[in-house]
Write a protein that holds these residues in place. Sequence first.
Motif, short mmCIF file in Angstrom:
data_model
loop_
_atom_site.label_atom_id
_atom_site.label_comp_id
_atom_site.label_asym_id
_atom_site.label_seq_id
_atom_site.Cartn_x
_atom_site.Cartn_y
_atom_site.Cartn_z
N ARG A 153 -10.08 -0.36 -37.36
CA ARG A 153 -11.46 0.15 -37.25
C ARG A 153 -11.51 1.10 -36.06
O ARG A 153 -11.11 0.72 -34.95
N GLY A 154 -11.99 2.29 -36.27
CA GLY A 154 -12.18 3.21 -35.14
C GLY A 154 -13.41 2.76 -34.37
O GLY A 154 -14.54 2.91 -34.84
N GLY A 193 -11.02 -10.25 -32.82
CA GLY A 193 -12.13 -10.83 -32.06
C GLY A 193 -11.65 -11.16 -30.67
O GLY A 193 -10.49 -10.94 -30.33
N PRO A 194 -12.55 -11.69 -29.84
CA PRO A 194 -12.17 -11.97 -28.45
C PRO A 194 -11.27 -13.20 -28.29
O PRO A 194 -11.38 -14.17 -29.03
N ASP A 250 -3.83 -11.47 -40.17
CA ASP A 250 -5.04 -11.32 -39.34
C ASP A 250 -5.59 -12.69 -39.01
O ASP A 250 -5.55 -13.61 -39.83
N VAL A 251 -6.06 -12.82 -37.78
CA VAL A 251 -6.59 -14.11 -37.32
C VAL A 251 -7.90 -13.91 -36.56
O VAL A 251 -8.09 -12.88 -35.91
N ARG A 252 -8.76 -14.91 -36.66
CA ARG A 252 -10.04 -14.86 -35.94
C ARG A 252 -10.54 -16.29 -35.77
O ARG A 252 -10.12 -17.19 -36.49
N ALA A 253 -11.45 -16.49 -34.82
CA ALA A 253 -12.04 -17.81 -34.62
C ALA A 253 -13.04 -18.10 -35.74
O ALA A 253 -13.55 -17.18 -36.39
N MET A 258 -15.46 -11.40 -38.83
CA MET A 258 -14.52 -10.72 -39.73
C MET A 258 -14.70 -9.21 -39.68
O MET A 258 -14.67 -8.53 -40.69
N PHE A 259 -14.86 -8.67 -38.47
CA PHE A 259 -15.09 -7.23 -38.31
C PHE A 259 -13.99 -6.39 -38.96
O PHE A 259 -14.25 -5.34 -39.50
#
Length: 262
Positions: A153-154, A193-194, A250-253, A258-259
């Motif tokens: 993503r830009g 994500g953070p 891809d991983v995220r909390a 899910m950006f």
Amino acid sequence: MALNPSQKRVLAVIGVGPGIGEAVSRHFAEKGFYVALIARTEDRLRQIQDSINEANGNPSARYYVTDVRDETQVINTFAAIKKDLGPVHVLIYNAGSRRLRPRTILETPTEEFESFVRINMFGALFAAKCVLPDMVAVGEGTILFTGATASIRGSPGLGGFSPGKFGLRALSQMITREFQGKGIHAAHVIVDGPVQSDIIGGFVKSRWEKAGETEKLKEMDRYLMQPKDLAGIYWYLYTQPRSTWTQELDVRAEREQMFSKL
Ligand SMILES: NC(=O)c1ccc[n+]([C@@H]2O[C@H](COP(=O)([O-])OP(=O)(O)OC[C@H]3O[C@@H](n4cnc5c(N)ncnc54)[C@H](OP(=O)(O)O)[C@@H]3O)[C@@H](O)[C@H]2O)c1
């Protein structure tokens, strides 16, 4: 190899700070690797090195101060690692840098843009060129790249971050195409994500503290990726059987939006 008499397998981690870099280094050292820790801040590297060595009860980590924007420094560091520890079996390219306060591209000096792209992408090329010949010679090796939402993503205001991370993703795909048939497993991790670490995670946490978001503070792992859990993901990629290699993951909390995907 003088400093690695028991000939442990060697992991080189580029970009070792208190977040993912330290966690993957610690995890692989616990699993029996000798880890070369690479970044610019000597005090922090020494502290992480000493703490890993103490935890393992034997030498398992050694630091190499390097600025990955400079190819000569990267080449010299990998020559020293080979002499001290032996050829690199796994490379993790984790260095990454971005502005915390966004700037439009019109406000971004070209030198700043170039500096970020050098950290986010060029350093990975320099390092891959150092380790691939030895990996190809023995017909095995793993290269893991740390990406971000900005890999696909830009992101407005982050000049040099998305362009560098996009390029890093492309590099991981090229290395896969060029070297997978020679036994090299390259994979790109989109950290979407953070992460709970000093800078970005710390920034998010202090925002929640100011806003009195006590629920979030009580269950941080629902909202922020935990470096030690990410380290497990890198280990999983490294230990995949060659009949089922992942190229991108891809991983995220749990409560992340899910950006990168939707
Ligand atoms: N933290 C997040 O929320 C988050 C989210 C998504 C993706 N990511 C990605 O995950 C990776 C790790 O992030 P992290 O926050 O967990 O950091 P970390 O692993 O704690 O540390 C990364 C280290 O990279 C090093 N580095 C930066 N520029 C460098 C350079 N020119 N030469 C050598 N080393 C350099 C920095 O150390 P020195 O300053 O000492 O050189 C920094 O401490 C990055 O690629 C980042 O883009 C992070």
